[in-house]
Design an enzyme around this catalytic site. Structure first.
Site, PDB file in Angstrom:
ATOM      1  N   ASN A  76       1.235  -2.317   5.315  1.00 25.42           N
ATOM      2  CA  ASN A  76       0.437  -1.101   5.440  1.00 25.42           C
ATOM      3  C   ASN A  76      -0.861  -1.149   4.638  1.00 25.42           C
ATOM      4  O   ASN A  76      -1.793  -0.414   4.948  1.00 25.42           O
ATOM      5  CB  ASN A  76       1.301   0.086   4.979  1.00 25.42           C
ATOM      6  CG  ASN A  76       0.491   1.332   4.750  1.00 25.42           C
ATOM      7  OD1 ASN A  76       0.087   2.013   5.696  1.00 25.42           O
ATOM      8  ND2 ASN A  76       0.213   1.642   3.485  1.00 25.42           N
ATOM      9  N   TYR A 126     -13.458  -3.709  10.358  1.00 22.50           N
ATOM     10  CA  TYR A 126     -12.149  -3.054  10.445  1.00 22.50           C
ATOM     11  C   TYR A 126     -11.506  -3.314  11.810  1.00 22.50           C
ATOM     12  O   TYR A 126     -10.338  -3.694  11.911  1.00 22.50           O
ATOM     13  CB  TYR A 126     -12.340  -1.552  10.217  1.00 22.50           C
ATOM     14  CG  TYR A 126     -11.065  -0.750  10.143  1.00 22.50           C
ATOM     15  CD1 TYR A 126     -10.274  -0.771   8.997  1.00 22.50           C
ATOM     16  CD2 TYR A 126     -10.645   0.050  11.207  1.00 22.50           C
ATOM     17  CE1 TYR A 126      -9.107  -0.025   8.915  1.00 22.50           C
ATOM     18  CE2 TYR A 126      -9.482   0.796  11.136  1.00 22.50           C
ATOM     19  CZ  TYR A 126      -8.712   0.771   9.984  1.00 22.50           C
ATOM     20  OH  TYR A 126      -7.552   1.504   9.906  1.00 22.50           O
ATOM     21  N   VAL A 127     -12.299  -3.145  12.856  1.00 28.39           N
ATOM     22  CA  VAL A 127     -11.788  -3.342  14.218  1.00 28.39           C
ATOM     23  C   VAL A 127     -11.362  -4.806  14.429  1.00 28.39           C
ATOM     24  O   VAL A 127     -10.310  -5.084  15.019  1.00 28.39           O
ATOM     25  CB  VAL A 127     -12.853  -2.896  15.256  1.00 28.39           C
ATOM     26  CG1 VAL A 127     -12.501  -3.384  16.650  1.00 28.39           C
ATOM     27  CG2 VAL A 127     -12.979  -1.371  15.241  1.00 28.39           C
ATOM     28  N   ALA A 128     -12.163  -5.734  13.914  1.00 30.31           N
ATOM     29  CA  ALA A 128     -11.795  -7.159  14.046  1.00 30.31           C
ATOM     30  C   ALA A 128     -10.480  -7.415  13.304  1.00 30.31           C
ATOM     31  O   ALA A 128      -9.593  -8.110  13.812  1.00 30.31           O
ATOM     32  CB  ALA A 128     -12.903  -8.042  13.483  1.00 30.31           C
ATOM     33  N   VAL A 162      -2.274  -7.839  -2.159  1.00 32.07           N
ATOM     34  CA  VAL A 162      -1.863  -8.668  -1.007  1.00 32.07           C
ATOM     35  C   VAL A 162      -2.803  -9.845  -0.763  1.00 32.07           C
ATOM     36  O   VAL A 162      -2.477 -10.746   0.006  1.00 32.07           O
ATOM     37  CB  VAL A 162      -1.701  -7.845   0.301  1.00 32.07           C
ATOM     38  CG1 VAL A 162      -0.582  -6.837   0.187  1.00 32.07           C
ATOM     39  CG2 VAL A 162      -3.011  -7.187   0.718  1.00 32.07           C
ATOM     40  N   LYS A 183      -8.040  -5.316  12.639  1.00 32.93           N
ATOM     41  CA  LYS A 183      -6.882  -4.669  13.272  1.00 32.93           C
ATOM     42  C   LYS A 183      -6.552  -5.313  14.631  1.00 32.93           C
ATOM     43  O   LYS A 183      -5.393  -5.400  15.012  1.00 32.93           O
ATOM     44  CB  LYS A 183      -7.129  -3.160  13.407  1.00 32.93           C
ATOM     45  CG  LYS A 183      -7.243  -2.426  12.056  1.00 32.93           C
ATOM     46  CD  LYS A 183      -5.961  -2.517  11.219  1.00 32.93           C
ATOM     47  CE  LYS A 183      -6.024  -1.649   9.973  1.00 32.93           C
ATOM     48  NZ  LYS A 183      -4.815  -1.710   9.159  1.00 32.93           N
ATOM     49  N   GLY A 189       0.841  -1.203   0.000  1.00 33.81           N
ATOM     50  CA  GLY A 189       0.000   0.000   0.000  1.00 33.81           C
ATOM     51  C   GLY A 189       0.869   1.242   0.000  1.00 33.81           C
ATOM     52  O   GLY A 189       0.513   2.263   0.568  1.00 33.81           O
ATOM     53  N   SER A 201      -3.984   0.069  14.053  1.00 37.08           N
ATOM     54  CA  SER A 201      -4.881   1.226  14.234  1.00 37.08           C
ATOM     55  C   SER A 201      -5.262   1.282  15.708  1.00 37.08           C
ATOM     56  O   SER A 201      -5.143   0.272  16.415  1.00 37.08           O
ATOM     57  CB  SER A 201      -6.143   1.011  13.392  1.00 37.08           C
ATOM     58  OG  SER A 201      -7.206   1.840  13.828  1.00 37.08           O
TER      59      SER A 201
END
Ligand code: NAD
Length: 255
Positions: A93, A161-163, A67, A165, A16, A148
């Site tokens: 990233n 997203y939270v899961a 990726v 990260k 990224g 994050s």
């Protein structure tokens, strides 16, 4: 003392690496002396990052790769090694947080959930394990996962997203144990950074203000502010740092 931060002779892969935080990290690592392989799915942005590094007297070799595609991942590792002879630093990233995954759990499709996990977590895992032998062959291999604050605490309406990260933070800690002492594995946990990923948030006056009110530093970060901590973790200055998560969040998680 500044010698400890010198990355001359090291080779860094940045996934990224074409825009936003990845762009800033690629430039930061190059400024510290590393040869950089910026990678992303499309070529335009990574070529322009490589041109920017070369125009400044550095070494860069852009390689496009998704990726989530293991063939692409193998190819980017092989081509980086062929070009520069080693891979010393891997910065995972590449990441997404698309609109169709923002919302209540019952409103997000499992396909959308899986896509976020595929890029943010499985992608980083695939790149890391594919680069394993290169990282072990070199003296002082280092992996930096861009997690994050959502890897440390819950955030409303962002459960995929939270899961992903939180998973990335777990992966960081676990692999740091497996690969110590040869290869150091750490994570960075940025707060809110001004990039394309947060354009919508910043465009929404009310939301933007509520984020700023919640952030002790009273502002979003600029992408360049994530580069210094990454250079630190990649360098000998962090020679005893592994399995760590470095918050770069303007104090957000200190509350
Ligand atoms: P961005 O959207 O500007 O950049 C994301 C990069 O990832 C782009 O170069 C994109 O091409 C690449 N990418 C996406 N899917 C890919 C795939 N399948 N294969 C290869 N490359 C892929 O976003 P950004 O804000 O610069 O985010 C970079 C990282 O930082 C992400 O992991 C993000 O979760 C994390 N992060 C961002 C913030 C923020 O506030 N911007 C905060 C914390 C963490």
């Amino acid at each position: 003392m500044t010698e400890q931060f010198d990355l001359s002779g090291r080779v860094a892969l940045v996934t990224g690496g074409g825009r936003g935080i990845g762009h800033a990290i690629a430039i930061g690592l190059a400024n510290a002396g590393a040869a950089v392989v910026p990678s992303a799915r499309s070529t335009d942005e990574i070529e322009s990052v490589a041109d920017e590094i070369k125009a400044d007297g550095g070494d860069a070799f852009p390689v496009s790769a998704d990726v989530t595609n293991s063939g692409d991942v193998k190819s980017v590792i092989d081509r980086a090694k062929d070009e520069f002879g080693s891979i010393d630093i891997v910065v995972n990233n590449a990441g997404i947080n698309p609109d169709n995954t923002l919302g209540q759990p019952e409103d997000v499709s499992s396909e959308s959930f899986d896509r976020v996990l595929d890029v943010n977590l499985n992608g980083a895992y695939e790149v890391t394990r594919t680069a394993a032998s290169e990282l072990h062959e070199t003296d002082g291999g280092s992996v930096i996962n861009v997690a994050s604050i959502g890897g440390l605490v819950g955030l409303p309406r962002q459960h995929p997203y939270v899961a992903s990260k939180h998973g990335l933070v777990g992966l960081t800690k676990s692999i740091s144990l497996d690969w110590s002492p040869e290869v150091r594995v750490n994570a960075i946990a940025p707060g809110y950074v001004s990039t394309e990923l947060t354009e919508d948030l910043e465009g929404n006056k009310r939301l933007r203000q509520s984020i700023i009110n919640r952030t002790p530093m009273d502002r979003f970060a600029e992408p360049e502010e994530i580069a210094g901590p990454t250079v630190f973790l990649a360098s000998d200055a962090a020679s005893y740092v592994t399995g760590a998560v470095l918050e770069v969040d303007g104090g957000w998680t200190a509350r």
